[in-house]
Design a protein around this motif. Sequence first.
Motif, PDB file in Angstrom:
ATOM      1  N   ASP A 243       0.826  -1.209   0.000  1.00 42.08           N
ATOM      2  CA  ASP A 243       0.000   0.000   0.000  1.00 42.08           C
ATOM      3  C   ASP A 243       0.862   1.263   0.000  1.00 42.08           C
ATOM      4  OD1 ASP A 243      -2.415   1.506   0.205  1.00 42.08           O
ATOM      5  OD2 ASP A 243      -2.052   1.733   2.360  1.00 42.08           O
ATOM      6  N   LEU A 244       1.980   1.223   0.754  1.00 42.27           N
ATOM      7  CA  LEU A 244       2.831   2.413   0.879  1.00 42.27           C
ATOM      8  C   LEU A 244       3.743   2.614  -0.322  1.00 42.27           C
ATOM      9  CD1 LEU A 244       3.867   2.097   4.638  1.00 42.27           C
ATOM     10  CD2 LEU A 244       2.177   3.653   3.656  1.00 42.27           C
ATOM     11  N   ARG A 245       4.017   1.554  -1.057  1.00 41.69           N
ATOM     12  CA  ARG A 245       4.878   1.632  -2.242  1.00 41.69           C
ATOM     13  C   ARG A 245       6.221   2.313  -1.911  1.00 41.69           C
ATOM     14  NH1 ARG A 245       1.812   0.693  -6.884  1.00 41.69           N
ATOM     15  NH2 ARG A 245      -0.456   0.717  -6.520  1.00 41.69           N
ATOM     16  N   ARG A 246       6.887   1.810  -0.882  1.00 37.83           N
ATOM     17  CA  ARG A 246       8.141   2.431  -0.458  1.00 37.83           C
ATOM     18  C   ARG A 246       9.334   2.021  -1.320  1.00 37.83           C
ATOM     19  NH1 ARG A 246       8.035   4.934   4.597  1.00 37.83           N
ATOM     20  NH2 ARG A 246       6.090   6.115   4.553  1.00 37.83           N
ATOM     21  N   GLY A 247       9.185   1.109  -2.211  1.00 36.22           N
ATOM     22  CA  GLY A 247      10.289   0.763  -3.101  1.00 36.22           C
ATOM     23  C   GLY A 247      11.187  -0.323  -2.561  1.00 36.22           C
ATOM     24  N   PRO A 248      12.286  -0.607  -3.295  1.00 33.29           N
ATOM     25  CA  PRO A 248      13.180  -1.706  -2.913  1.00 33.29           C
ATOM     26  C   PRO A 248      13.926  -1.416  -1.614  1.00 33.29           C
ATOM     27  CG  PRO A 248      14.145  -0.414  -4.672  1.00 33.29           C
ATOM     28  CD  PRO A 248      12.749   0.105  -4.497  1.00 33.29           C
ATOM     29  N   GLY A 249      14.418  -2.482  -1.003  1.00 32.34           N
ATOM     30  CA  GLY A 249      15.209  -2.348   0.219  1.00 32.34           C
ATOM     31  C   GLY A 249      14.430  -2.602   1.480  1.00 32.34           C
ATOM     32  N   CYS A 250      13.088  -2.701   1.379  1.00 33.13           N
ATOM     33  CA  CYS A 250      12.297  -2.981   2.570  1.00 33.13           C
ATOM     34  C   CYS A 250      12.444  -4.465   2.948  1.00 33.13           C
ATOM     35  CB  CYS A 250      10.827  -2.641   2.327  1.00 33.13           C
ATOM     36  SG  CYS A 250      10.533  -0.857   2.140  1.00 33.13           S
ATOM     37  N   ALA A 251      12.096  -4.772   4.205  1.00 34.41           N
ATOM     38  CA  ALA A 251      12.327  -6.130   4.686  1.00 34.41           C
ATOM     39  C   ALA A 251      11.370  -6.468   5.808  1.00 34.41           C
ATOM     40  CB  ALA A 251      13.772  -6.279   5.160  1.00 34.41           C
ATOM     41  N   ILE A 252      11.275  -7.759   6.084  1.00 36.04           N
ATOM     42  CA  ILE A 252      10.648  -8.240   7.308  1.00 36.04           C
ATOM     43  C   ILE A 252      11.733  -8.922   8.132  1.00 36.04           C
ATOM     44  CG2 ILE A 252       8.385  -8.542   6.227  1.00 36.04           C
ATOM     45  CD1 ILE A 252       9.045 -11.632   6.307  1.00 36.04           C
ATOM     46  N   ARG A 253      11.515  -8.971   9.467  1.00 32.11           N
ATOM     47  CA  ARG A 253      12.500  -9.645  10.329  1.00 32.11           C
ATOM     48  C   ARG A 253      11.828 -10.760  11.102  1.00 32.11           C
ATOM     49  NH1 ARG A 253      15.120  -8.808  15.692  1.00 32.11           N
ATOM     50  NH2 ARG A 253      13.975  -6.848  16.020  1.00 32.11           N
ATOM     51  N   LEU A 254      12.439 -11.936  11.033  1.00 26.72           N
ATOM     52  CA  LEU A 254      12.030 -13.093  11.808  1.00 26.72           C
ATOM     53  C   LEU A 254      12.981 -13.236  12.988  1.00 26.72           C
ATOM     54  CD1 LEU A 254      11.577 -15.570   8.815  1.00 26.72           C
ATOM     55  CD2 LEU A 254       9.770 -14.274   9.964  1.00 26.72           C
ATOM     56  N   ASP A 255      12.431 -13.386  14.204  1.00 25.78           N
ATOM     57  CA  ASP A 255      13.289 -13.364  15.389  1.00 25.78           C
ATOM     58  C   ASP A 255      13.102 -14.577  16.294  1.00 25.78           C
ATOM     59  OD1 ASP A 255      15.223 -11.846  17.028  1.00 25.78           O
ATOM     60  OD2 ASP A 255      13.568 -11.674  18.462  1.00 25.78           O
ATOM     61  N   SER A 256      12.224 -15.504  15.925  1.00 26.71           N
ATOM     62  CA  SER A 256      11.997 -16.655  16.802  1.00 26.71           C
ATOM     63  C   SER A 256      11.384 -17.792  16.003  1.00 26.71           C
ATOM     64  CB  SER A 256      11.066 -16.271  17.965  1.00 26.71           C
ATOM     65  OG  SER A 256       9.829 -15.787  17.472  1.00 26.71           O
ATOM     66  N   GLY A 257      11.357 -18.975  16.634  1.00 23.50           N
ATOM     67  CA  GLY A 257      10.764 -20.136  15.999  1.00 23.50           C
ATOM     68  C   GLY A 257      11.726 -20.835  15.054  1.00 23.50           C
ATOM     69  N   ASP A 258      11.166 -21.689  14.217  1.00 27.12           N
ATOM     70  CA  ASP A 258      11.951 -22.402  13.219  1.00 27.12           C
ATOM     71  C   ASP A 258      12.236 -21.440  12.075  1.00 27.12           C
ATOM     72  OD1 ASP A 258      12.886 -23.978  11.115  1.00 27.12           O
ATOM     73  OD2 ASP A 258      11.655 -25.706  11.669  1.00 27.12           O
ATOM     74  N   LEU A 259      13.378 -20.796  12.136  1.00 30.81           N
ATOM     75  CA  LEU A 259      13.663 -19.717  11.191  1.00 30.81           C
ATOM     76  C   LEU A 259      13.681 -20.205   9.749  1.00 30.81           C
ATOM     77  CD1 LEU A 259      16.452 -17.809  13.164  1.00 30.81           C
ATOM     78  CD2 LEU A 259      14.055 -17.148  12.875  1.00 30.81           C
ATOM     79  N   GLY A 260      14.177 -21.412   9.518  1.00 29.33           N
ATOM     80  CA  GLY A 260      14.226 -21.926   8.161  1.00 29.33           C
ATOM     81  C   GLY A 260      12.836 -22.126   7.584  1.00 29.33           C
ATOM     82  N   GLU A 261      11.984 -22.816   8.327  1.00 26.89           N
ATOM     83  CA  GLU A 261      10.625 -23.060   7.845  1.00 26.89           C
ATOM     84  C   GLU A 261       9.844 -21.765   7.714  1.00 26.89           C
ATOM     85  OE1 GLU A 261       7.267 -24.852   6.463  1.00 26.89           O
ATOM     86  OE2 GLU A 261       9.316 -25.648   6.637  1.00 26.89           O
ATOM     87  N   LEU A 262       9.964 -20.884   8.696  1.00 31.47           N
ATOM     88  CA  LEU A 262       9.253 -19.610   8.638  1.00 31.47           C
ATOM     89  C   LEU A 262       9.735 -18.750   7.472  1.00 31.47           C
ATOM     90  CD1 LEU A 262       9.091 -18.732  12.437  1.00 31.47           C
ATOM     91  CD2 LEU A 262       7.161 -19.342  10.946  1.00 31.47           C
ATOM     92  N   ALA A 263      11.022 -18.822   7.181  1.00 33.52           N
ATOM     93  CA  ALA A 263      11.537 -18.052   6.043  1.00 33.52           C
ATOM     94  C   ALA A 263      10.927 -18.545   4.738  1.00 33.52           C
ATOM     95  CB  ALA A 263      13.062 -18.157   5.992  1.00 33.52           C
ATOM     96  N   HIS A 264      10.807 -19.866   4.580  1.00 30.37           N
ATOM     97  CA  HIS A 264      10.188 -20.418   3.370  1.00 30.37           C
ATOM     98  C   HIS A 264       8.727 -19.960   3.252  1.00 30.37           C
ATOM     99  CE1 HIS A 264      13.279 -22.998   1.657  1.00 30.37           C
ATOM    100  NE2 HIS A 264      13.589 -23.427   2.870  1.00 30.37           N
ATOM    101  N   ARG A 265       7.981 -20.044   4.337  1.00 36.28           N
ATOM    102  CA  ARG A 265       6.579 -19.623   4.306  1.00 36.28           C
ATOM    103  C   ARG A 265       6.464 -18.126   4.026  1.00 36.28           C
ATOM    104  NH1 ARG A 265       4.106 -22.627   9.702  1.00 36.28           N
ATOM    105  NH2 ARG A 265       4.658 -24.778   9.116  1.00 36.28           N
TER     106      ARG A 265
END
Length: 448
Positions: A243-265
Amino acid sequence: MSETTTTDLYEVTMAMSYLREGMSAPATFSLFVRDLPPGRGFLVSAGLEPALDYLSRFRVSTDDVRDFAAVLHRPPAELSGLLGLRFDGVVRAIPEGHLVFAGEPLLEVTAPLPQAQLVETYLLGQICHQTAVASKAARCVIAAQGRPLVDFSLRRDHGPQAGLQAARLSAMVGFTATSNVAAATRYGIPAAGTMAHSYIECFPSEEDAFRAFARTHPGPLTFLVDTYDTERGVATAGRVLADLRRGPGCAIRLDSGDLGELAHRSRRLLDAAGLTDVHIIASGGLDEYSVAELVRTRAPIDVFAVGTRVGVAADAPYLDAAYKLVQYDGRPVMKLSSAKVTAPAPKQVFRGPGCADVIGLIDEQPPDGTVPLLRTVMRDGRRTGPPDALADARSRFEADLADLPQAARLIHRPESPVPTGSPRLEALTSEVRDRLEATSAVPGDRSR
């Protein structure tokens, strides 16, 4: 707190005795690591720059003498010989960033005996701690296989000064950024950070939190998505970013749980929303072992933020290091204690291809195909040149790492190169050993 009194008491008692006995001839002490910690195929030389800063400032003041006298329960007048003592010696060292191995002198100090003795504790503290942390961070760089790494260690390091050192050392071996604002400003390291779970919890919903954050910060934006339900958080973050259309370089951060599986999802959710350019950052108890596993399993993680275990070198938090006298008043000396034998005389380390090192005497010519590593970095108590640049240390590290045998780079069960002694060093060691054994033998003792 005085840096001069940041020492072990026996350094003071020995220095007092040396002065009383008139023993102020030049002494050479060698600082080296006896054995690499388990799980290490190499170490990264670090801590030299702050060590040289300390030596440049070293001076025993009136207050220092008073403090020494207080802990010894002696009148200050009995310690007057220490007053005004400065470091005016020579330091030869392997510059920061070079890879080093067991038995090699990282640093050698030659100075009047009381001076060289008094600085032992501080030098060991600086060199050992920083070499351990730099070596841990270097292994994370190997494990990440080119993916960016960010230092998140400050809040878990052993104090603010240790945090500052961890940020500098991780940058030295290839980390791209740090969360430590003081380190970023002091050393010119890019700063990186996102938000805490408490920030999300302050708002009625995740979406409210993400939109509020975006109103304050123009971006690129990074949203922490695992405060409640991670997949729902990813979907919410994706909706706000689209919605904000902020462009490239944005990200999400995963900080807990099964990081590998959560990253795939998470990757699937972001791609389905058309956000293929939104990166995934992973944090939360990472070190070289977990990073290597995530890379091995092809987890779609773009950036690793590592902190606690790296900043304190969790699996190898100390080094079996020593600062040993190798020559006094021109006379080579050595220690013969079982399992702690030292080699005599000032030395040089000659590096050949593949980090095949030869430890020789200081005045030896380099063997064919090798280059000497120890440089004179201080003379008459003054630096021989300007402080080393962080970029120079990083270049040395990258060059040495590229030349390091693959077996030493392994994350699990690495095999370290073993330096060899030059024929001259071996001959001198045998000669000094024979002399010491002959002079220390008790009449009638046949135990030898």
